[in-house]
Design an enzyme around this catalytic site. Structure first.
Site, PDB file in Angstrom:
ATOM      1  CG  ASN A 210      28.637  -0.322 -24.306  1.00 22.96           C
ATOM      2  OD1 ASN A 210      28.639  -1.115 -25.233  1.00 22.96           O
ATOM      3  ND2 ASN A 210      29.083   0.929 -24.439  1.00 22.96           N
ATOM      4  CG  ASP A 281      26.752   8.430 -22.802  1.00 20.07           C
ATOM      5  OD1 ASP A 281      26.906   8.852 -23.963  1.00 20.07           O
ATOM      6  OD2 ASP A 281      25.768   7.765 -22.444  1.00 20.07           O
ATOM      7  N   PRO A 308      33.670  12.978 -25.735  1.00 20.10           N
ATOM      8  CG  PRO A 308      35.182  12.660 -27.469  1.00 20.10           C
ATOM      9  CD  PRO A 308      34.994  12.417 -25.999  1.00 20.10           C
TER      10      PRO A 308
HETATM   11  O1  PMT Z   1      26.483  -3.928 -31.176  1.00 27.61           O
HETATM   12  P1  PMT Z   1      25.243  -4.763 -30.956  1.00 27.61           P
HETATM   13  O2  PMT Z   1      25.414  -5.785 -29.852  1.00 27.61           O
HETATM   14  O3  PMT Z   1      24.738  -5.365 -32.235  1.00 27.61           O
HETATM   15  O4  PMT Z   1      24.085  -3.804 -30.417  1.00 27.61           O
HETATM   16  C1  PMT Z   1      23.573  -2.806 -31.251  1.00 27.61           C
HETATM   17  C2  PMT Z   1      23.308  -1.510 -30.474  1.00 27.61           C
HETATM   18  C3  PMT Z   1      22.238  -1.744 -29.419  1.00 27.61           C
HETATM   19  C4  PMT Z   1      24.606  -1.025 -29.808  1.00 27.61           C
HETATM   20  C5  PMT Z   1      22.854  -0.455 -31.546  1.00 27.61           C
HETATM   21  O5  PMT Z   1      21.693  -0.912 -32.168  1.00 27.61           O
HETATM   22  C6  PMT Z   1      22.610   0.904 -30.901  1.00 27.61           C
HETATM   23  O6  PMT Z   1      21.552   1.201 -30.369  1.00 27.61           O
HETATM   24  N1  PMT Z   1      23.653   1.789 -30.944  1.00 27.61           N
HETATM   25  C7  PMT Z   1      23.652   3.090 -30.261  1.00 27.61           C
HETATM   26  C8  PMT Z   1      24.067   2.918 -28.840  1.00 27.61           C
HETATM   27  C9  PMT Z   1      24.122   4.241 -28.091  1.00 27.61           C
HETATM   28  O7  PMT Z   1      25.181   4.631 -27.633  1.00 27.61           O
HETATM   29  O8  PMT Z   1      22.989   4.899 -28.040  1.00 27.61           O
HETATM   30  P2  PMT Z   1      22.776   6.328 -27.281  1.00 27.61           P
HETATM   31  O9  PMT Z   1      21.308   6.521 -27.263  1.00 27.61           O
HETATM   32  O10 PMT Z   1      23.491   6.300 -25.983  1.00 27.61           O
HETATM   33  O11 PMT Z   1      23.506   7.355 -28.207  1.00 27.61           O
HETATM   34  C10 PMT Z   1      22.830   8.055 -29.252  1.00 27.61           C
HETATM   35  C11 PMT Z   1      23.726   8.220 -30.448  1.00 27.61           C
HETATM   36  O12 PMT Z   1      24.848   9.051 -30.106  1.00 27.61           O
HETATM   37  C12 PMT Z   1      24.310   6.936 -31.014  1.00 27.61           C
HETATM   38  O13 PMT Z   1      24.300   7.040 -32.424  1.00 27.61           O
HETATM   39  C13 PMT Z   1      25.753   6.923 -30.507  1.00 27.61           C
HETATM   40  O14 PMT Z   1      26.638   6.265 -31.426  1.00 27.61           O
HETATM   41  C14 PMT Z   1      26.060   8.409 -30.437  1.00 27.61           C
HETATM   42  N2  PMT Z   1      27.040   8.805 -29.413  1.00 27.61           N
HETATM   43  C15 PMT Z   1      26.763   8.675 -28.092  1.00 27.61           C
HETATM   44  C16 PMT Z   1      27.661   9.114 -27.144  1.00 27.61           C
HETATM   45  C17 PMT Z   1      28.872   9.711 -27.590  1.00 27.61           C
HETATM   46  N3  PMT Z   1      29.753  10.141 -26.711  1.00 27.61           N
HETATM   47  N4  PMT Z   1      29.127   9.826 -28.906  1.00 27.61           N
HETATM   48  C18 PMT Z   1      28.239   9.384 -29.813  1.00 27.61           C
HETATM   49  O15 PMT Z   1      28.487   9.491 -31.005  1.00 27.61           O
END
Ligand code: PMT
Length: 400
Positions: A210, A281, A308
């Site tokens: 991504n 994901d 995971p």
């Molecule tokens: O890196 P930059 O270009 O500065 O951009 C910053 C950002 C947009 C990446 C950052 O601000 C941000 O939003 N990070 C989270 C991205 C994300 O994966 O969001 P999510 O809504 O899909 O996931 C929710 C949370 O679960 C996140 O804390 C993620 O790290 C975590 N996660 C998700 C999937 C997974 N398999 N394991 C995880 O730990």
């Protein structure tokens, strides 16, 4: 020894005799690595030569809201966003009064009103003016807005009077500003931060990933280190540099990220976990050892399986510690973030709207909501380093 490397200081000079000290103040900031830009009020130019300040700062001096040429170079809003710190030195009684009223009809006051940088004031005036009831009321008004005063010092004044009102010495002003960058509210705390994307290989030359640049996670790591924390940063592939003093672990896949996170959480007694990485994901079920060949087929399928959940692992295994997630969404950002806060049992979730190209993925700025079970707060659009500082300041009350 003061550390100001790469700090952006906006020095505003108002019209007082102590303005003669500002070339020396600028020289000290520059010598210690800061980038200095200067605004002078009209009356400041009567006390110190703009050309001297231009030479010592290495930047053009800004004077007026209505200067088209200057606005084309760096307009007042850019200047407001650029600054890490704004310092008014010397600051006259008149300027203190105008700031307390929230005026914005000259360049200095407009920039200050439009900026969320920390503001420092080094007053300089006659002892009677400083002790005047109205001036003291204005100082109180500004202090209540978390504006910081440096000095004034006491002693013999240019007019011959003796008492409070002399501008602090340039060395003392520079030291106070330097200390503001190294406030140590996270001293003794261990923070584990994830950053960047993960790359899930399909074959030796292709992967799923991504647009995460790592900027947000690396900014958090820098801000946490400067706040005194011991920082472990686990990062997917990015092209930015880590801040000196931050411990970096480089990974490619979500599985590799989880492996290091498990070790650090179990062996390292982490106090705070912040999941900022954009972990993929899904990953391909089968990794092909050879490059997938192009055939006459117009479609191919790649079967994916779930990765995971690293954040959930942290929340499940750090129940007596602080676990914070990010939420990257394009629709119903607050509702979706709240669902993640609850389902993963987090202490806080930080949500950003990744449909807006000016914030979120791969931008220098961000705008986020900080959401806990009881609170919801907007941090308006600004640089990722400033957002990172504010996030950590808001985590501070969660630390026992
Ligand atoms: O890196 P930059 O270009 O500065 O951009 C910053 C950002 C947009 C990446 C950052 O601000 C941000 O939003 N990070 C989270 C991205 C994300 O994966 O969001 P999510 O809504 O899909 O996931 C929710 C949370 O679960 C996140 O804390 C993620 O790290 C975590 N996660 C998700 C999937 C997974 N398999 N394991 C995880 O730990």
């Amino acid at each position: 020894m003061i550390r100001l490397s790469n700090k952006k200081i906006l020095l505003c000079i108002t019209g007082g005799i102590a303005a003669y000290k500002t070339p020396e103040l600028t020289r000290i900031f520059k010598k210690n690595g800061a980038d200095v830009r200067i605004i002078m009020t009209q009356s400041a130019k009567e006390f110190v030569a703009p050309l001297s300040l231009q030479a010592v700062s290495g930047n053009q001096i800004h004077y007026s809201l209505l200067d088209e040429e200057a606005e084309l170079g760096m307009g007042h809003i850019e200047l407001a966003k650029w600054a890490d710190v704004i310092l008014i030195a010397p600051c006259t009684a008149e300027s203190i009064s105008r700031l307390a009223q929230g005026r914005a009809n000259d360049l200095m006051s407009a920039v200050i009103l439009a900026s969320d940088a920390d503001l420092f004031i080094a007053p300089a005036m006659n002892v009677k003016m400083w002790n005047d009831k109205v001036t003291q009321k204005n100082v109180k008004t500004l202090s209540l807005k978390n504006i910081n005063f440096i000095g004034p010092d006491s002693g013999e004044q240019a007019c011959g009077d003796i008492g409070d009102g002399r501008m602090s010495q340039p060395d003392d002003i520079a030291m106070t500003i330097a200390k503001s960058f190294s406030s140590s509210f996270l001293q003794g705390k261990k923070i584990l931060i994830t950053a960047g994307p993960t790359q899930e290989a399909i074959d030796p030359v292709r992967y799923l990933s991504n647009n995460s640049s790592g900027k947000m996670g690396y900014a958090l790591a820098e801000a946490a280190y400067l706040a005194g924390a011991n920082v472990q940063l686990v990062s997917g592939p990015v092209s930015i540099k880590k801040f000196d003093g931050v411990n970096l672990y480089k990974v490619k896949t979500a599985d590799e990220m989880l492996k290091i996170i498990k070790t650090l959480i179990n062996d390292d007694d982490i106090d705070i976990f912040i999941g900022c990485a954009a972990v993929a994901d899904f990953k391909p079920v089968d990794y092909k050892n050879s490059k997938i060949k192009k055939t006459d087929d117009t479609e191919i399928s790649i079967l994916l399986t779930k990765n995971p959940d690293i954040l959930k692992y942290a929340a499940d295994n750090m129940t007596d510690k602080i676990v914070i997630g990010f939420s990257a969404e394009t629709d119903n950002i607050i509702e979706n973030a709240k669902l993640k806060l609850k389902s993963k049992k987090l202490d806080m979730i930080i949500c950003n709207d990744v449909s807006n190209s000016e914030i979120g993925f791969d931008s220098d700025d961000n705008e986020v909501y900080l959401i806990t079970n009881d609170t919801e707060q907007l941090l308006a659009k600004t640089s990722k380093i400033k957002i990172a500082k504010k996030i950590l300041q808001n985590i501070q009350p969660l630390i026992n």
